[in-house]
Motif scaffolding. Structure first.
Motif, PDB file in Angstrom:
ATOM      1  N   ALA A  50       0.826  -1.208   0.000  1.00 62.91           N
ATOM      2  CA  ALA A  50       0.000   0.000   0.000  1.00 62.91           C
ATOM      3  C   ALA A  50       0.861   1.259   0.000  1.00 62.91           C
ATOM      4  O   ALA A  50       0.586   2.207  -0.744  1.00 62.91           O
ATOM      5  CB  ALA A  50      -0.926  -0.005   1.222  1.00 62.91           C
ATOM      6  N   VAL A  51       1.903   1.264   0.814  1.00 59.89           N
ATOM      7  CA  VAL A  51       2.781   2.437   0.872  1.00 59.89           C
ATOM      8  C   VAL A  51       3.395   2.709  -0.499  1.00 59.89           C
ATOM      9  O   VAL A  51       3.472   3.859  -0.953  1.00 59.89           O
ATOM     10  CB  VAL A  51       3.881   2.229   1.937  1.00 59.89           C
ATOM     11  CG1 VAL A  51       4.948   3.305   1.824  1.00 59.89           C
ATOM     12  CG2 VAL A  51       3.274   2.238   3.339  1.00 59.89           C
ATOM     13  N   ASP A  52       3.816   1.655  -1.168  1.00 60.12           N
ATOM     14  CA  ASP A  52       4.423   1.814  -2.495  1.00 60.12           C
ATOM     15  C   ASP A  52       3.409   2.235  -3.558  1.00 60.12           C
ATOM     16  O   ASP A  52       3.765   2.924  -4.521  1.00 60.12           O
ATOM     17  CB  ASP A  52       5.093   0.511  -2.931  1.00 60.12           C
ATOM     18  CG  ASP A  52       6.357   0.210  -2.146  1.00 60.12           C
ATOM     19  OD1 ASP A  52       6.887   1.131  -1.504  1.00 60.12           O
ATOM     20  OD2 ASP A  52       6.806  -0.954  -2.166  1.00 60.12           O
ATOM     21  N   ALA A  53       2.154   1.818  -3.390  1.00 69.43           N
ATOM     22  CA  ALA A  53       1.152   2.031  -4.444  1.00 69.43           C
ATOM     23  C   ALA A  53       0.494   3.404  -4.387  1.00 69.43           C
ATOM     24  O   ALA A  53       0.053   3.924  -5.418  1.00 69.43           O
ATOM     25  CB  ALA A  53       0.076   0.946  -4.379  1.00 69.43           C
ATOM     26  N   VAL A  54       0.399   3.997  -3.204  1.00 70.12           N
ATOM     27  CA  VAL A  54      -0.318   5.269  -3.067  1.00 70.12           C
ATOM     28  C   VAL A  54       0.474   6.405  -3.720  1.00 70.12           C
ATOM     29  O   VAL A  54       1.640   6.628  -3.411  1.00 70.12           O
ATOM     30  CB  VAL A  54      -0.581   5.609  -1.591  1.00 70.12           C
ATOM     31  CG1 VAL A  54      -1.049   7.051  -1.437  1.00 70.12           C
ATOM     32  CG2 VAL A  54      -1.610   4.663  -0.985  1.00 70.12           C
ATOM     33  N   THR A  55      -0.182   7.099  -4.635  1.00 64.47           N
ATOM     34  CA  THR A  55       0.414   8.304  -5.236  1.00 64.47           C
ATOM     35  C   THR A  55      -0.456   9.538  -5.014  1.00 64.47           C
ATOM     36  O   THR A  55       0.022  10.661  -5.172  1.00 64.47           O
ATOM     37  CB  THR A  55       0.626   8.117  -6.750  1.00 64.47           C
ATOM     38  OG1 THR A  55      -0.640   7.828  -7.367  1.00 64.47           O
ATOM     39  CG2 THR A  55       1.601   6.980  -7.027  1.00 64.47           C
ATOM     40  N   ALA A  56      -1.728   9.356  -4.652  1.00 62.72           N
ATOM     41  CA  ALA A  56      -2.618  10.489  -4.406  1.00 62.72           C
ATOM     42  C   ALA A  56      -2.089  11.300  -3.223  1.00 62.72           C
ATOM     43  O   ALA A  56      -1.784  10.754  -2.157  1.00 62.72           O
ATOM     44  CB  ALA A  56      -4.038   9.991  -4.121  1.00 62.72           C
ATOM     45  N   SER A  57      -1.997  12.592  -3.397  1.00 64.05           N
ATOM     46  CA  SER A  57      -1.341  13.441  -2.403  1.00 64.05           C
ATOM     47  C   SER A  57      -2.112  13.538  -1.095  1.00 64.05           C
ATOM     48  O   SER A  57      -1.525  13.851  -0.049  1.00 64.05           O
ATOM     49  CB  SER A  57      -1.136  14.847  -2.968  1.00 64.05           C
ATOM     50  OG  SER A  57      -2.376  15.445  -3.291  1.00 64.05           O
ATOM     51  N   THR A  58      -3.412  13.278  -1.126  1.00 66.28           N
ATOM     52  CA  THR A  58      -4.222  13.421   0.085  1.00 66.28           C
ATOM     53  C   THR A  58      -4.429  12.093   0.808  1.00 66.28           C
ATOM     54  O   THR A  58      -5.148  12.042   1.804  1.00 66.28           O
ATOM     55  CB  THR A  58      -5.602  14.008  -0.257  1.00 66.28           C
ATOM     56  OG1 THR A  58      -6.240  13.173  -1.227  1.00 66.28           O
ATOM     57  CG2 THR A  58      -5.472  15.417  -0.811  1.00 66.28           C
ATOM     58  N   VAL A  59      -3.815  11.012   0.313  1.00 68.55           N
ATOM     59  CA  VAL A  59      -4.036   9.676   0.878  1.00 68.55           C
ATOM     60  C   VAL A  59      -2.791   9.191   1.606  1.00 68.55           C
ATOM     61  O   VAL A  59      -1.681   9.253   1.072  1.00 68.55           O
ATOM     62  CB  VAL A  59      -4.425   8.665  -0.219  1.00 68.55           C
ATOM     63  CG1 VAL A  59      -4.644   7.271   0.389  1.00 68.55           C
ATOM     64  CG2 VAL A  59      -5.681   9.120  -0.953  1.00 68.55           C
ATOM     65  N   SER A  60      -2.976   8.703   2.840  1.00 74.81           N
ATOM     66  CA  SER A  60      -1.902   8.107   3.627  1.00 74.81           C
ATOM     67  C   SER A  60      -2.295   6.689   4.017  1.00 74.81           C
ATOM     68  O   SER A  60      -3.455   6.284   3.884  1.00 74.81           O
ATOM     69  CB  SER A  60      -1.638   8.927   4.894  1.00 74.81           C
ATOM     70  OG  SER A  60      -1.287  10.255   4.582  1.00 74.81           O
ATOM     71  N   VAL A  61      -1.311   5.945   4.515  1.00 71.71           N
ATOM     72  CA  VAL A  61      -1.530   4.549   4.900  1.00 71.71           C
ATOM     73  C   VAL A  61      -1.372   4.403   6.408  1.00 71.71           C
ATOM     74  O   VAL A  61      -0.471   5.003   7.021  1.00 71.71           O
ATOM     75  CB  VAL A  61      -0.546   3.612   4.170  1.00 71.71           C
ATOM     76  CG1 VAL A  61      -0.784   2.155   4.577  1.00 71.71           C
ATOM     77  CG2 VAL A  61      -0.692   3.763   2.651  1.00 71.71           C
ATOM     78  N   SER A  62      -2.245   3.607   7.005  1.00 74.14           N
ATOM     79  CA  SER A  62      -2.251   3.375   8.447  1.00 74.14           C
ATOM     80  C   SER A  62      -2.208   1.884   8.742  1.00 74.14           C
ATOM     81  O   SER A  62      -2.681   1.064   7.955  1.00 74.14           O
ATOM     82  CB  SER A  62      -3.527   3.967   9.064  1.00 74.14           C
ATOM     83  OG  SER A  62      -3.686   3.567  10.415  1.00 74.14           O
ATOM     84  N   ALA A  63      -1.663   1.548   9.909  1.00 72.36           N
ATOM     85  CA  ALA A  63      -1.815   0.199  10.438  1.00 72.36           C
ATOM     86  C   ALA A  63      -3.171   0.086  11.130  1.00 72.36           C
ATOM     87  O   ALA A  63      -3.784   1.086  11.486  1.00 72.36           O
ATOM     88  CB  ALA A  63      -0.700  -0.109  11.425  1.00 72.36           C
ATOM     89  N   GLN A  64      -3.623  -1.143  11.316  1.00 72.10           N
ATOM     90  CA  GLN A  64      -4.888  -1.376  12.023  1.00 72.10           C
ATOM     91  C   GLN A  64      -4.677  -1.539  13.524  1.00 72.10           C
ATOM     92  O   GLN A  64      -5.634  -1.497  14.297  1.00 72.10           O
ATOM     93  CB  GLN A  64      -5.567  -2.630  11.479  1.00 72.10           C
ATOM     94  CG  GLN A  64      -6.012  -2.533  10.037  1.00 72.10           C
ATOM     95  CD  GLN A  64      -6.653  -3.809   9.532  1.00 72.10           C
ATOM     96  OE1 GLN A  64      -6.970  -4.714  10.309  1.00 72.10           O
ATOM     97  NE2 GLN A  64      -6.862  -3.898   8.230  1.00 72.10           N
ATOM     98  N   ASN A  65      -3.425  -1.726  13.920  1.00 70.71           N
ATOM     99  CA  ASN A  65      -3.126  -2.001  15.320  1.00 70.71           C
ATOM    100  C   ASN A  65      -1.633  -1.869  15.521  1.00 70.71           C
ATOM    101  O   ASN A  65      -0.863  -1.890  14.556  1.00 70.71           O
ATOM    102  CB  ASN A  65      -3.587  -3.422  15.679  1.00 70.71           C
ATOM    103  CG  ASN A  65      -3.377  -3.759  17.147  1.00 70.71           C
ATOM    104  OD1 ASN A  65      -3.680  -2.954  18.021  1.00 70.71           O
ATOM    105  ND2 ASN A  65      -2.853  -4.941  17.417  1.00 70.71           N
ATOM    106  N   VAL A  66      -1.204  -1.732  16.762  1.00 68.72           N
ATOM    107  CA  VAL A  66       0.218  -1.662  17.074  1.00 68.72           C
ATOM    108  C   VAL A  66       0.408  -2.179  18.494  1.00 68.72           C
ATOM    109  O   VAL A  66      -0.546  -2.225  19.283  1.00 68.72           O
ATOM    110  CB  VAL A  66       0.728  -0.207  16.929  1.00 68.72           C
ATOM    111  CG1 VAL A  66       0.176   0.679  18.046  1.00 68.72           C
ATOM    112  CG2 VAL A  66       2.243  -0.145  16.876  1.00 68.72           C
ATOM    113  N   TYR A  67       1.635  -2.576  18.809  1.00 68.15           N
ATOM    114  CA  TYR A  67       1.933  -3.084  20.145  1.00 68.15           C
ATOM    115  C   TYR A  67       2.493  -1.948  20.995  1.00 68.15           C
ATOM    116  O   TYR A  67       3.164  -1.046  20.483  1.00 68.15           O
ATOM    117  CB  TYR A  67       2.942  -4.227  20.051  1.00 68.15           C
ATOM    118  CG  TYR A  67       2.995  -5.107  21.273  1.00 68.15           C
ATOM    119  CD1 TYR A  67       1.849  -5.729  21.758  1.00 68.15           C
ATOM    120  CD2 TYR A  67       4.195  -5.338  21.939  1.00 68.15           C
ATOM    121  CE1 TYR A  67       1.888  -6.556  22.868  1.00 68.15           C
ATOM    122  CE2 TYR A  67       4.258  -6.162  23.046  1.00 68.15           C
ATOM    123  CZ  TYR A  67       3.097  -6.765  23.513  1.00 68.15           C
ATOM    124  OH  TYR A  67       3.148  -7.589  24.613  1.00 68.15           O
ATOM    125  N   ALA A  68       2.255  -2.000  22.291  1.00 69.04           N
ATOM    126  CA  ALA A  68       2.639  -0.895  23.165  1.00 69.04           C
ATOM    127  C   ALA A  68       4.112  -0.915  23.563  1.00 69.04           C
ATOM    128  O   ALA A  68       4.632   0.095  24.029  1.00 69.04           O
ATOM    129  CB  ALA A  68       1.778  -0.903  24.430  1.00 69.04           C
TER     130      ALA A  68
END
Length: 249
Positions: A50-68
């Motif tokens: 996803a990070v590599d594919a996104v070129t739209a300037s207003t679109v970012s990529v997020s994780a769904q979860n993370v460890y503390a």
């Protein structure tokens, strides 16, 4: 003050390499409202794609979860630094599907604080069950979740938070809170922030609605004064996601 409209797409445990690429291609080529911040959250497996594919300037990529906790002997977990290493600036925390799996308000707050300290912004989720709503406890439940979060954050941390109110009974069920029900809870969240944190945080924090958001209901929801966008589930996998992004025009 004007809060920038925000639309998140939570892909949940869906997708393949090809389908993720196709969804992002559609976003890249669409005429997206330039005044809307868009953040999509595919499965951890597909984050590099996803990070590599996104070129739209207003679109970012997020994780769904993370460890503390930091990197170490935590099999199956993903750390804040690993997400940053992929080039991510966002994660979701506290989604009801994870809270239902045993994450407490305090667990979610710890993850959120770790994410912020590590340089991520956070879509922090809250919401009540059908039983809690029918018992008249919606606001009390959400305020309890907020209090656990606020106990871990300092003043500047709130700049990295987007709140997503998701009534559990409306997630993936086809049911949706009425515009009045959604606005009522969003207003209560903002009132709590004003009373317990600060006027500035209450004014600036974006509060999203999530729960069976579609292109059909998004325009009416977007008109509510305290609804600053959406966290979209199933519809984010479909072409109508573009219409939801553009619903505030």
């Amino acid at each position: 003050m004007a809060r920038k409209f925000f639309v998140g797409g939570n892909f949940k445990m869906n997708g393949t390499k090809e389908s993720i690429k196709a969804i992002i291609k559609n976003l890249n080529e669409a005429q997206l409202d330039p005044n809307v911040e868009v953040v999509i959250a595919p499965s951890h497996l597909y984050l590099p794609i996803a990070v590599d594919a996104v070129t739209a300037s207003t679109v970012s990529v997020s994780a769904q979860n993370v460890y503390a906790k930091p990197n170490g002997a935590h099999t199956g977990e993903v750390s804040v630094s690993q997400l940053k290493d992929l080039g991510l600036n966002w994660t979701i925390t506290g989604h009801s599907e994870r809270r239902a799996g045993g994450e407490s308000d305090e667990n979610v707050a710890d993850k959120t604080k770790a994410a912020i300290d590590g340089g991520l912004s956070v879509i922090w989720c809250c919401g009540e069950s059908l039983e809690e709503r029918e018992a008249g406890n919606t606001v009390a439940v959400v305020e309890k979740q907020l209090a656990a979060l606020a106990a871990k954050l300092s003043g500047n941390d709130w700049k990295k938070i987007v709140i997503a109110y998701e009534p559990i009974w409306a997630i993936g069920t086809g049911k949706v809170a009425t515009t009045e029900q959604a606005q009522e809870v969003h207003a209560a969240i903002r009132k709590w922030l004003k009373a317990k944190v600060s006027d500035a945080v209450a004014d600036k924090t974006r509060i999203l609605y999530g729960g069976s958001v579609t292109a059909k209901n998004s325009k009416d929801l977007a008109k509510q004064p305290d609804i600053d966008g959406f966290l979209v589930g199933g519809a984010s996998l479909k072409p109508e996601f573009v219409d939801i992004i553009n619903s505030n025009q």
